[in-house]
Design a protein around this motif. Structure first.
Motif, short mmCIF file in Angstrom:
data_model
loop_
_atom_site.label_atom_id
_atom_site.label_comp_id
_atom_site.label_asym_id
_atom_site.label_seq_id
_atom_site.Cartn_x
_atom_site.Cartn_y
_atom_site.Cartn_z
N GLN A 1 3.80 -21.80 13.04
CA GLN A 1 2.91 -20.65 13.17
C GLN A 1 3.52 -19.46 12.44
N VAL A 2 2.73 -18.84 11.61
CA VAL A 2 3.19 -17.69 10.83
C VAL A 2 2.41 -16.46 11.27
N GLN A 3 3.11 -15.40 11.53
CA GLN A 3 2.48 -14.12 11.83
C GLN A 3 2.71 -13.17 10.66
N LEU A 4 1.66 -12.44 10.31
CA LEU A 4 1.72 -11.54 9.16
C LEU A 4 1.34 -10.13 9.58
N VAL A 5 2.09 -9.16 9.08
CA VAL A 5 1.79 -7.76 9.37
C VAL A 5 1.82 -6.98 8.06
N GLU A 6 0.69 -6.36 7.74
CA GLU A 6 0.60 -5.55 6.52
C GLU A 6 0.97 -4.10 6.82
N SER A 7 1.46 -3.43 5.80
CA SER A 7 1.75 -2.00 5.90
C SER A 7 1.68 -1.40 4.51
N GLY A 8 1.68 -0.08 4.45
CA GLY A 8 1.72 0.61 3.17
C GLY A 8 0.40 1.20 2.71
N GLY A 9 -0.65 0.94 3.46
CA GLY A 9 -1.93 1.52 3.08
C GLY A 9 -1.94 3.03 3.28
N GLY A 10 -2.99 3.66 2.80
CA GLY A 10 -3.11 5.10 2.96
C GLY A 10 -4.18 5.68 2.08
N LEU A 11 -4.16 6.99 1.99
CA LEU A 11 -5.13 7.73 1.18
C LEU A 11 -4.41 8.23 -0.07
N VAL A 12 -4.98 7.93 -1.22
CA VAL A 12 -4.37 8.35 -2.48
C VAL A 12 -5.47 8.71 -3.47
N GLN A 13 -5.14 9.61 -4.36
CA GLN A 13 -6.13 10.01 -5.38
C GLN A 13 -6.28 8.93 -6.44
N ALA A 14 -7.43 8.91 -7.05
CA ALA A 14 -7.67 7.99 -8.16
C ALA A 14 -6.59 8.20 -9.23
N GLY A 15 -6.11 7.09 -9.77
CA GLY A 15 -5.03 7.14 -10.74
C GLY A 15 -3.66 7.01 -10.12
N GLY A 16 -3.59 7.10 -8.82
CA GLY A 16 -2.32 7.01 -8.13
C GLY A 16 -1.90 5.58 -7.86
N SER A 17 -0.82 5.46 -7.08
CA SER A 17 -0.24 4.14 -6.80
C SER A 17 0.06 4.00 -5.31
N LEU A 18 0.06 2.75 -4.87
CA LEU A 18 0.48 2.39 -3.53
C LEU A 18 1.16 1.03 -3.61
N ARG A 19 2.07 0.79 -2.68
CA ARG A 19 2.66 -0.54 -2.56
C ARG A 19 2.43 -1.04 -1.14
N LEU A 20 1.72 -2.14 -1.06
CA LEU A 20 1.48 -2.78 0.22
C LEU A 20 2.57 -3.82 0.49
N SER A 21 2.92 -3.95 1.75
CA SER A 21 3.89 -4.96 2.16
C SER A 21 3.25 -5.89 3.18
N CYS A 22 3.71 -7.12 3.18
CA CYS A 22 3.24 -8.13 4.12
C CYS A 22 4.47 -8.81 4.70
N ALA A 23 4.81 -8.47 5.92
CA ALA A 23 6.00 -9.02 6.57
C ALA A 23 5.62 -10.23 7.40
N ALA A 24 6.35 -11.30 7.20
CA ALA A 24 6.05 -12.54 7.90
C ALA A 24 7.12 -12.83 8.95
N SER A 25 6.70 -13.50 10.00
CA SER A 25 7.62 -14.01 11.02
C SER A 25 7.12 -15.38 11.44
N GLY A 26 8.07 -16.21 11.89
CA GLY A 26 7.71 -17.58 12.25
C GLY A 26 7.55 -18.43 11.00
N GLY A 27 7.82 -19.68 11.10
CA GLY A 27 7.65 -20.58 9.96
C GLY A 27 8.69 -20.36 8.88
N THR A 28 8.61 -21.17 7.84
CA THR A 28 9.48 -21.03 6.68
C THR A 28 8.67 -20.39 5.58
N PHE A 29 8.93 -19.12 5.34
CA PHE A 29 8.07 -18.30 4.48
C PHE A 29 7.90 -18.90 3.09
N SER A 30 8.96 -19.45 2.54
CA SER A 30 8.90 -19.96 1.17
C SER A 30 8.01 -21.19 1.03
#
Length: 123
Positions: A1-30
């Protein structure tokens, strides 16, 4: 069983950048490929990008090619989505998902899903 949690979202102006992350727990991620999907209000969920378990194979939706980069760090059990030159149409709830069927753009090939992180682009 794999659990996933996203983070890094938000409000940004057009032309800007964001980096989303997805942290996993449980299981062998690779063992799992990871996909990013998004869903805007009133629209169907759509594929954004995917990465194979060894990080060598990548897949992108045409709408994000050249702007988004998917990556992963198996030691940290985390996948990332670097989003540059963001556009208004990138506004959506972004989900990461893991699957054991190999690299795929199909949601049904991903059996594990996070709760999503909101990305809002302003003009």
């Amino acid at each position: 069983q794999v659990q996933l949690v996203e983070s890094g979202g938000g409000l940004v102006q057009a032309g800007g950048s964001l980096r989303l992350s997805c942290a996993a727990s449980g299981g062998t991620f690779s063992w799992y490929s990871v996909g990013w999907f998004r869903q805007a209000p009133g629209k169907e969920r759509e594929f954004v990008a995917a990465i194979g378990g060894n990080a060598h194979n990548l897949l992108y939706a045409d709408s994000v090619k050249g702007r988004f980069t998917i990556s992963r760090d198996n030691a940290k059990k985390t996948a990332y989505l670097q989003m540059n030159n963001l556009k208004l149409e990138d506004t959506a709830l972004y989900y990461c998902a893991a699957g054991s069927r190999g690299l795929s753009s199909r949601a049904r090939d991903h059996g594990y899903w996070g709760q999503g992180t909101q990305v809002t682009i302003s003009s």
